[in-house]
Write an enzyme that holds these catalytic residues in place. Sequence first.
Site, PDB file in Angstrom:
ATOM      1  N   HIS A   1      -0.796  11.329  -2.393  1.00 13.60           N
ATOM      2  CA  HIS A   1      -1.246  10.631  -3.599  1.00 13.60           C
ATOM      3  C   HIS A   1      -2.320  11.473  -4.275  1.00 13.60           C
ATOM      4  CE1 HIS A   1      -3.221   7.421  -5.966  1.00 13.60           C
ATOM      5  NE2 HIS A   1      -2.141   6.689  -5.782  1.00 13.60           N
TER       6      HIS A   1
ATOM      7  N   ASP B   1      -4.865   8.697   5.187  1.00 22.04           N
ATOM      8  CA  ASP B   1      -4.700   7.740   4.085  1.00 22.04           C
ATOM      9  C   ASP B   1      -3.713   6.675   4.573  1.00 22.04           C
ATOM     10  OD1 ASP B   1      -3.928   6.284   1.879  1.00 22.04           O
ATOM     11  OD2 ASP B   1      -3.355   8.009   0.663  1.00 22.04           O
TER      12      ASP B   1
ATOM     13  N   GLN C   1      -0.533   2.734   2.613  1.00 19.75           N
ATOM     14  CA  GLN C   1       0.836   2.213   2.674  1.00 19.75           C
ATOM     15  C   GLN C   1       1.248   1.829   4.100  1.00 19.75           C
ATOM     16  OE1 GLN C   1       2.487   1.485   0.043  1.00 19.75           O
ATOM     17  NE2 GLN C   1       1.280   2.548  -1.494  1.00 19.75           N
TER      18      GLN C   1
ATOM     19  N   LYS D   1      -3.564  -3.739  -1.654  1.00 24.09           N
ATOM     20  CA  LYS D   1      -2.212  -3.506  -1.148  1.00 24.09           C
ATOM     21  C   LYS D   1      -1.921  -4.330   0.100  1.00 24.09           C
ATOM     22  CE  LYS D   1      -2.178   1.261  -2.878  1.00 24.09           C
ATOM     23  NZ  LYS D   1      -1.331   1.075  -4.077  1.00 24.09           N
TER      24      LYS D   1
ATOM     25  N   CYS E   1       1.816   8.347  -8.979  1.00 24.69           N
ATOM     26  CA  CYS E   1       0.612   9.104  -8.603  1.00 24.69           C
ATOM     27  C   CYS E   1       0.923  10.196  -7.583  1.00 24.69           C
ATOM     28  CB  CYS E   1      -0.491   8.178  -8.079  1.00 24.69           C
ATOM     29  SG  CYS E   1      -1.123   7.020  -9.299  1.00 24.69           S
TER      30      CYS E   1
END
Length: 419
Positions: free
Chosen positions: A128, A205, A208, A231, A374
């Site tokens: 991202h 990260d 997700q 999210k 992104c």
Amino acid sequence: MTVTQVSAIAPNLRKDFPILHQEINGKPLIYFDNAATSQKPTAVINALKNYYELNNANVHRGAHSLSGRATDDYEGARDKVAKFINARSRNEIVYTRNASEAINIVAYTWGLANLKEDDEIILSVMEHHSNIVPWQIIAQKTGTKIRFVELTDTEEFNLQQYKTFLNEKTKLVSIVHVSNTLGCINPVEEIINLAHQQGAKVLIDACQSLPHMPIDVQGMDCDWLVGSGHKMCATTGIGFLYGKEELLLKMPPFLGGGEMIGEVYLDHFTCGELPHKFEAGTPAIGEAIALGAAVDYLSSIGMDKIHQYEEQLTAYLFEKLNKIPHLKIYGNQPTPDGQGRACLAAFNVDGIHASDLATLLDNEGIAIRSGHHCTQPLHRYLEISGSARASLYFYNTFEEIDTFVKALQETIDFFTQMM
């Protein structure tokens, strides 16, 4: 757990999400844009509402009852997040506005203090923008080199290439756990272990992955991990940085003022203790409390159950999409039982622009994403300008997939007839 038990999750929980019970353009809403932001259950909405209606006060600073209650709820949410990811200590959870801010904290504190010319950072082409741009800025300031791991033939993280990149110059590896475009689940435990063998630090990260599967930072042994509340059923404007306590203690503060203060003199200041050292100013109190409510909600379902149910959705989604001619899905294919990737599909159809697909599907009440998500460098690597993306969550159903695939096929047929 049986398939029947897992499959019962969505029908039983959809009632908790008020936004799902509406029509768009006269059609029942089908929300397949969860990788961008999730919807919020009533428990989270009420937590935010209750703070402003009953306990609105600043935290840590007041001797009155409202401040005490607000502080208890605010810090209680931190405890919930720490338990949710199995952190060793609540001091390892720093509230941020979002994951982007969390990455920037590490970049501008640890990065500027520790990276120098000829050092190397390893990222991947699937990152991202929020996990690329901060490191590009730091590289410009320090002379550090960035190396990008590419993809395998199945459009997954190229672990073999990554191994060749690692060397004594590697100081940081910053990698996404689950790609928001490819859907691949990266082998973060092995990535971390290999980096640590070279003495490098690792940031993960987890935007997700946190909403969709159990996360154990001690099991991973990552040095930092970032997450974004919106999210994972919480509100916008709240995220967090997890960092090993010994690292956070050594990192200088990011911003000055308010909550991060220990003592202030005319000629110097001292920082507050962890985690407040990195939380300057009045925080997003209501949002943090709502994040705690979201963690409670997800935990009450069970992240293992959510993950298993989404594997079933993934298998069904790909079974249906794979039958559509001239449709290209990016990333690896799941196993027949839905394992090996997230419940999202970024795709293109020959001769049809992704935004046109999204617009016509919206006419049918179906919300998907179109654009570069992104991940512009990844799209350039794949030699495409953009893609359409359907991303599902535990409140989505097999019936919604059927409706989506039918509408998608009809949309493709409509454009084909016009060509």
